[in-house]
Design a protein around this motif. Structure first.
Motif, PDB file in Angstrom:
ATOM      1  N   LYS A 114      -7.636  -9.574   5.081  1.00 47.79           N
ATOM      2  CA  LYS A 114      -8.560  -9.278   3.980  1.00 47.79           C
ATOM      3  C   LYS A 114      -8.958  -7.809   4.075  1.00 47.79           C
ATOM      4  CE  LYS A 114     -10.920 -13.553   2.900  1.00 47.79           C
ATOM      5  NZ  LYS A 114     -12.192 -14.249   2.886  1.00 47.79           N
ATOM      6  N   PHE A 115      -8.845  -7.133   2.960  1.00 43.59           N
ATOM      7  CA  PHE A 115      -9.228  -5.737   2.889  1.00 43.59           C
ATOM      8  C   PHE A 115     -10.650  -5.633   2.340  1.00 43.59           C
ATOM      9  CE2 PHE A 115      -4.477  -5.465   2.132  1.00 43.59           C
ATOM     10  CZ  PHE A 115      -4.193  -5.191   3.452  1.00 43.59           C
ATOM     11  N   PRO A 116     -11.341  -4.531   2.602  1.00 43.29           N
ATOM     12  CA  PRO A 116     -12.727  -4.387   2.139  1.00 43.29           C
ATOM     13  C   PRO A 116     -12.901  -4.547   0.630  1.00 43.29           C
ATOM     14  CG  PRO A 116     -12.238  -2.708   3.767  1.00 43.29           C
ATOM     15  CD  PRO A 116     -10.937  -3.414   3.467  1.00 43.29           C
ATOM     16  N   ASN A 117     -11.849  -4.255  -0.142  1.00 40.91           N
ATOM     17  CA  ASN A 117     -11.957  -4.365  -1.598  1.00 40.91           C
ATOM     18  C   ASN A 117     -11.758  -5.794  -2.095  1.00 40.91           C
ATOM     19  OD1 ASN A 117      -9.214  -4.815  -1.372  1.00 40.91           O
ATOM     20  ND2 ASN A 117      -8.608  -3.033  -2.590  1.00 40.91           N
ATOM     21  N   GLY A 118     -11.627  -6.756  -1.170  1.00 44.18           N
ATOM     22  CA  GLY A 118     -11.458  -8.145  -1.550  1.00 44.18           C
ATOM     23  C   GLY A 118     -10.009  -8.569  -1.721  1.00 44.18           C
ATOM     24  N   MET A 119      -9.092  -7.624  -1.670  1.00 44.34           N
ATOM     25  CA  MET A 119      -7.665  -7.921  -1.773  1.00 44.34           C
ATOM     26  C   MET A 119      -7.143  -8.278  -0.380  1.00 44.34           C
ATOM     27  SD  MET A 119      -7.231  -7.453  -5.006  1.00 44.34           S
ATOM     28  CE  MET A 119      -5.499  -7.322  -5.303  1.00 44.34           C
ATOM     29  N   GLY A 120      -5.897  -8.725  -0.303  1.00 45.13           N
ATOM     30  CA  GLY A 120      -5.318  -9.028   0.985  1.00 45.13           C
ATOM     31  C   GLY A 120      -3.993  -9.739   0.880  1.00 45.13           C
ATOM     32  N   TYR A 121      -3.572 -10.282   2.002  1.00 47.96           N
ATOM     33  CA  TYR A 121      -2.298 -10.983   2.104  1.00 47.96           C
ATOM     34  C   TYR A 121      -2.488 -12.264   2.904  1.00 47.96           C
ATOM     35  CZ  TYR A 121      -0.088  -6.471   0.965  1.00 47.96           C
ATOM     36  OH  TYR A 121       0.292  -5.308   0.367  1.00 47.96           O
ATOM     37  N   GLN A 122      -1.639 -13.247   2.605  1.00 45.66           N
ATOM     38  CA  GLN A 122      -1.552 -14.455   3.408  1.00 45.66           C
ATOM     39  C   GLN A 122      -0.107 -14.584   3.872  1.00 45.66           C
ATOM     40  OE1 GLN A 122      -3.066 -17.357   0.580  1.00 45.66           O
ATOM     41  NE2 GLN A 122      -4.994 -17.431   1.714  1.00 45.66           N
ATOM     42  N   ALA A 127       6.352 -14.259   9.205  1.00 38.42           N
ATOM     43  CA  ALA A 127       6.381 -13.321   8.081  1.00 38.42           C
ATOM     44  C   ALA A 127       5.417 -12.158   8.321  1.00 38.42           C
ATOM     45  CB  ALA A 127       6.042 -14.044   6.775  1.00 38.42           C
ATOM     46  N   TYR A 128       4.267 -12.433   8.903  1.00 40.87           N
ATOM     47  CA  TYR A 128       3.304 -11.380   9.232  1.00 40.87           C
ATOM     48  C   TYR A 128       3.905 -10.380  10.224  1.00 40.87           C
ATOM     49  CZ  TYR A 128      -0.551  -9.208  11.783  1.00 40.87           C
ATOM     50  OH  TYR A 128      -1.363  -8.306  12.416  1.00 40.87           O
ATOM     51  N   LEU A 129       4.506 -10.901  11.295  1.00 42.14           N
ATOM     52  CA  LEU A 129       5.075 -10.013  12.311  1.00 42.14           C
ATOM     53  C   LEU A 129       6.192  -9.154  11.733  1.00 42.14           C
ATOM     54  CD1 LEU A 129       5.160  -9.030  15.262  1.00 42.14           C
ATOM     55  CD2 LEU A 129       6.848 -10.843  15.678  1.00 42.14           C
ATOM     56  N   THR A 130       7.141  -9.785  11.059  1.00 38.78           N
ATOM     57  CA  THR A 130       8.319  -9.043  10.601  1.00 38.78           C
ATOM     58  C   THR A 130       8.090  -8.250   9.318  1.00 38.78           C
ATOM     59  OG1 THR A 130       9.184 -10.979   9.413  1.00 38.78           O
ATOM     60  CG2 THR A 130       9.899 -10.673  11.705  1.00 38.78           C
ATOM     61  N   GLY A 131       7.180  -8.707   8.466  1.00 37.67           N
ATOM     62  CA  GLY A 131       6.970  -8.043   7.186  1.00 37.67           C
ATOM     63  C   GLY A 131       5.816  -7.072   7.143  1.00 37.67           C
ATOM     64  N   PHE A 132       4.874  -7.227   8.070  1.00 40.97           N
ATOM     65  CA  PHE A 132       3.704  -6.349   8.061  1.00 40.97           C
ATOM     66  C   PHE A 132       3.462  -5.660   9.403  1.00 40.97           C
ATOM     67  CE2 PHE A 132      -0.735  -5.255   8.570  1.00 40.97           C
ATOM     68  CZ  PHE A 132      -1.002  -4.545   7.406  1.00 40.97           C
ATOM     69  N   ALA A 133       3.247  -6.424  10.468  1.00 44.00           N
ATOM     70  CA  ALA A 133       2.789  -5.843  11.736  1.00 44.00           C
ATOM     71  C   ALA A 133       3.791  -4.862  12.329  1.00 44.00           C
ATOM     72  CB  ALA A 133       2.445  -6.951  12.736  1.00 44.00           C
ATOM     73  N   LEU A 134       5.044  -5.273  12.483  1.00 45.13           N
ATOM     74  CA  LEU A 134       6.026  -4.354  13.070  1.00 45.13           C
ATOM     75  C   LEU A 134       6.290  -3.135  12.188  1.00 45.13           C
ATOM     76  CD1 LEU A 134       8.515  -6.848  14.761  1.00 45.13           C
ATOM     77  CD2 LEU A 134       6.968  -5.241  15.916  1.00 45.13           C
ATOM     78  N   PRO A 135       6.508  -3.305  10.863  1.00 43.20           N
ATOM     79  CA  PRO A 135       6.690  -2.102  10.041  1.00 43.20           C
ATOM     80  C   PRO A 135       5.476  -1.166  10.073  1.00 43.20           C
ATOM     81  CG  PRO A 135       7.454  -4.029   8.849  1.00 43.20           C
ATOM     82  CD  PRO A 135       6.753  -4.531  10.084  1.00 43.20           C
ATOM     83  N   ASN A 136       4.271  -1.720  10.015  1.00 41.83           N
ATOM     84  CA  ASN A 136       3.061  -0.897  10.049  1.00 41.83           C
ATOM     85  C   ASN A 136       2.938  -0.175  11.398  1.00 41.83           C
ATOM     86  OD1 ASN A 136       0.549  -0.062   8.730  1.00 41.83           O
ATOM     87  ND2 ASN A 136      -0.436  -1.229  10.361  1.00 41.83           N
TER      88      ASN A 136
END
Length: 170
Positions: A114-122, A127-136
């Motif tokens: 969840k981001f401070p603006n109320g947006m986010g991802y599930q 999927a979190y590890l390969t699509g977000f955490a490692l690339p980030n």
């Protein structure tokens, strides 16, 4: 046992954080810390210190989210190479403190950002590890490397991959 979330995350984060810490040793031997700590690749990008902080945050928070535990809070107050090296060490110590068994069912664990603006991802854990955490994570690792390189520190690919050691004859 096949390749798993633990092997795809913890060792990867640890190796890169150790490499980053070593880059600061090389940087301090070659350049004035005051010329590098706030260096940026572009005016609208975060400085070197922030790249280390965000790599640390990504690694420790990823481990926490994947295992369903709280990662340690680390305020972004580091203003010297010594403090950034200590942050890398604390992040590594946290990751090493999490036993591989804690990653059981991490592939399917629900991860919500969840981001401070109320947006986010599930995500699912995988999927979190390969699509977000490692690339980030690697965005910030690579940006830190590029800042050092752009400012004349003689880091090269062997520094980025130093965890592999010297190649051997095959």
């Amino acid at each position: 046992m096949g390749f798993n979330i633990y092997e795809a995350s913890a060792p990867v984060f640890i190796h890169s954080l150790r490499n980053m810490s070593a880059w600061l040793d090389k940087a301090s031997a070659e350049k004035a810390e005051s010329d590098l700590i706030d260096a940026r690749l572009a005016p609208d990008m975060r400085p070197l210190s922030s790249q280390f902080q965000m790599a640390s945050d990504t690694a420790k928070n990823a481990i926490g989210r994947l295992c369903g535990i709280d990662a340690p809070a680390m305020p972004d107050t580091e203003a010297s190479f010594a403090e950034l090296k200590e942050r890398c060490a604390r992040t590594i110590a946290f990751i090493e403190s999490v036993q591989p068994g804690a990653f059981e069912n991490a592939e399917t664990r629900a991860v919500e950002l969840k981001f401070p603006n109320g947006m986010g991802y599930q995500f699912t854990g995988s999927a979190y590890l390969t699509g977000f955490a490692l690339p980030n994570f690697f965005f910030h690792v690579t940006t830190a490397y590029a800042i050092l390189r752009a400012n004349g520190v003689t880091v090269g690919k062997p520094d980025f991959l130093q965890h592999l050691g010297m190649p051997k004859s095959l």
